[in-house]
Design an enzyme around this catalytic site. Structure first.
Site, mmCIF file in Angstrom:
data_model
loop_
_atom_site.group_PDB
_atom_site.id
_atom_site.type_symbol
_atom_site.label_atom_id
_atom_site.label_comp_id
_atom_site.label_asym_id
_atom_site.label_seq_id
_atom_site.Cartn_x
_atom_site.Cartn_y
_atom_site.Cartn_z
ATOM 1 N N HIS A 130 0.931 -1.040 -0.074
ATOM 2 C CA HIS A 130 -0.014 0.247 -0.238
ATOM 3 C C HIS A 130 0.637 1.153 0.361
ATOM 4 O O HIS A 130 1.173 1.634 0.910
ATOM 5 C CB HIS A 130 -0.785 -0.006 0.941
ATOM 6 C CG HIS A 130 -1.882 1.124 1.315
ATOM 7 N ND1 HIS A 130 -3.149 0.728 2.126
ATOM 8 C CD2 HIS A 130 -2.082 1.590 0.686
ATOM 9 C CE1 HIS A 130 -4.278 1.812 1.985
ATOM 10 N NE2 HIS A 130 -3.050 2.557 0.978
ATOM 11 N N GLU A 140 -2.917 -1.609 -3.103
ATOM 12 C CA GLU A 140 -3.915 -1.113 -2.612
ATOM 13 C C GLU A 140 -3.382 0.646 -2.565
ATOM 14 O O GLU A 140 -2.497 1.131 -2.312
ATOM 15 C CB GLU A 140 -4.170 -1.365 -0.577
ATOM 16 C CG GLU A 140 -4.325 -2.054 -0.617
ATOM 17 C CD GLU A 140 -4.169 -2.810 0.908
ATOM 18 O OE1 GLU A 140 -4.979 -3.681 2.047
ATOM 19 O OE2 GLU A 140 -3.960 -1.639 1.557
ATOM 20 N N HIS A 154 -8.703 -6.007 7.330
ATOM 21 C CA HIS A 154 -8.248 -5.033 7.967
ATOM 22 C C HIS A 154 -8.260 -5.338 10.013
ATOM 23 O O HIS A 154 -9.818 -5.337 9.664
ATOM 24 C CB HIS A 154 -9.268 -3.447 8.121
ATOM 25 C CG HIS A 154 -7.760 -2.119 8.493
ATOM 26 N ND1 HIS A 154 -7.571 -2.068 9.611
ATOM 27 C CD2 HIS A 154 -7.797 -1.459 7.757
ATOM 28 C CE1 HIS A 154 -6.802 -0.694 9.808
ATOM 29 N NE2 HIS A 154 -6.577 -0.845 8.338
HETATM 30 N N1 PXP Z 1 -6.845 -4.094 3.714
HETATM 31 C C1 PXP Z 1 -6.746 -2.446 3.282
HETATM 32 C C2 PXP Z 1 -7.455 -1.141 2.733
HETATM 33 C C3 PXP Z 1 -5.452 -1.359 3.590
HETATM 34 O O1 PXP Z 1 -5.585 -0.137 4.083
HETATM 35 C C4 PXP Z 1 -4.815 -2.720 4.944
HETATM 36 C C5 PXP Z 1 -3.837 -2.341 5.826
HETATM 37 O O2 PXP Z 1 -3.026 -1.062 5.217
HETATM 38 C C6 PXP Z 1 -6.014 -3.660 5.368
HETATM 39 C C7 PXP Z 1 -6.517 -4.052 4.494
HETATM 40 C C8 PXP Z 1 -4.881 -5.478 6.117
HETATM 41 O O3 PXP Z 1 -4.695 -4.640 6.985
HETATM 42 P P1 PXP Z 1 -4.064 -4.809 8.481
HETATM 43 O O4 PXP Z 1 -2.910 -4.113 8.839
HETATM 44 O O5 PXP Z 1 -4.553 -4.653 10.419
HETATM 45 O O6 PXP Z 1 -4.396 -5.873 8.638
#
Ligand code: PXP
Length: 265
Positions: free
Chosen positions: A43, A75, A203
């Site tokens: 990301h 992302e 997330h």
């Molecule tokens: N999905 C998206 C769109 C995210 O922005 C993130 C964090 O960068 C994640 C999933 C993964 O989340 P986590 O780091 O809490 O596992």
């Protein structure tokens, strides 16, 4: 089988805090690519505090040259502008050509992705982006809250999948609201299925809450996990490494060379 895409942003964050290449992002990318995980999620953000534009290009090359069976999921917010540290999300995507792009409405400097798209408000803007990505044969996923309105607009936009934000589930996990929270996720999963939209989730998922989520919310194709995987790795590995340091010091004090600290005894 539900696929796991490993988000490596936190490894890059630790590396960037010293700027000396440690930990080595490529090393951890190889560990993921040599595992049963489906691939890597990155990301890139405009402030480049996690993975940089050049990290993305390097990992994309690593996958296409040595791990062709693995996927790269990028992302980000397609409407972010380039700056001296950041090529701009769509420019990075068009250079890296990932298998999947997850469009996220995060603002510059936001600590993490707090919410998903308002599909109605962003429809026209998103439509152009989705069209541009589909022309490059990239699978497009839209990051959405579990209570998103007008889900059918995701289909109209031409998205292949949605990624539901699991933060609300994680916050309510193991509380009296857990079942109620899960209901919302079950509903959106059913709705996505009826619209023939693929389903990703991510997330705040972790080793404690993931099993319940996958058992209750049927049809999840892929989960993307980063923060907890890194935190759990620290928690599980910290005592061992601490022990290695103590052993090394003791060895040196008793005339040895401390080699067993590096596993060389
Ligand atoms: N999905 C998206 C769109 C995210 O922005 C993130 C964090 O960068 C994640 C999933 C993964 O989340 P986590 O780091 O809490 O596992």
């Amino acid at each position: 089988m539900v696929k796991l895409s490993v988000n490596l942003n936190k490894i890059a964050l630790v590396r960037n805090s010293r700027g000396e290449g440690i930990p080595d992002l490529k090393h951890f990318a190889e560990l993921v690519l040599n595992s049963e995980a489906v691939g890597i999620t990155l990301h890139p953000r405009p402030d480049a505090r996690h993975v940089t534009s050049s990290d993305v290009l390097q990992i994309s090359k690593l996958i296409s040259t040595h791990h062709a069976n693995k996927e790269l999921n990028l992302e980000g917010n397609p409407f972010t502008r380039p700056n001296k540290d950041y090529l701009g999300f769509l420019n990075i995507v068009e250079k890296a050509l990932p298998h999947q792009v997850t469009l996220v409405p995060d603002q510059n400097h936001q600590l993490t992705s707090y919410y998903g798209w308002d599909l109605k408000e962003n429809f026209t803007k998103l439509q152009k982006v989705v069209e541009r990505l589909k022309k490059k044969n990239i699978r497009v996923s839209l990051f959405l809250d579990h209570k998103v309105k007008n889900l059918s607009l995701a289909k109209k936009l031409g998205a292949d999948r949605i990624e539901i934000h699991t933060g609300y589930f994680a916050k309510n996990f193991s509380t009296k609201n857990q079942e109620k929270a899960l209901l919302g996720y079950e509903k959106i999963a059913e709705k996505a299925k009826s619209l023939n939209l693929g389903l990703n989730a991510g997330h705040d998922l972790n080793l404690a809450n993931l099993a319940l989520f996958l058992k209750q919310v049927r049809g999840v194709q892929e989960v993307s996990i980063g923060h907890a995987l890194v935190a759990e790795s620290l928690a599980r590995g910290f005592s061992r490494v601490l022990g290695d340091y103590l052993k090394l010091i003791k060895e040196v004090e008793s005339g040895g060379n401390g080699g067993s600290g590096l596993g060389m005894s």
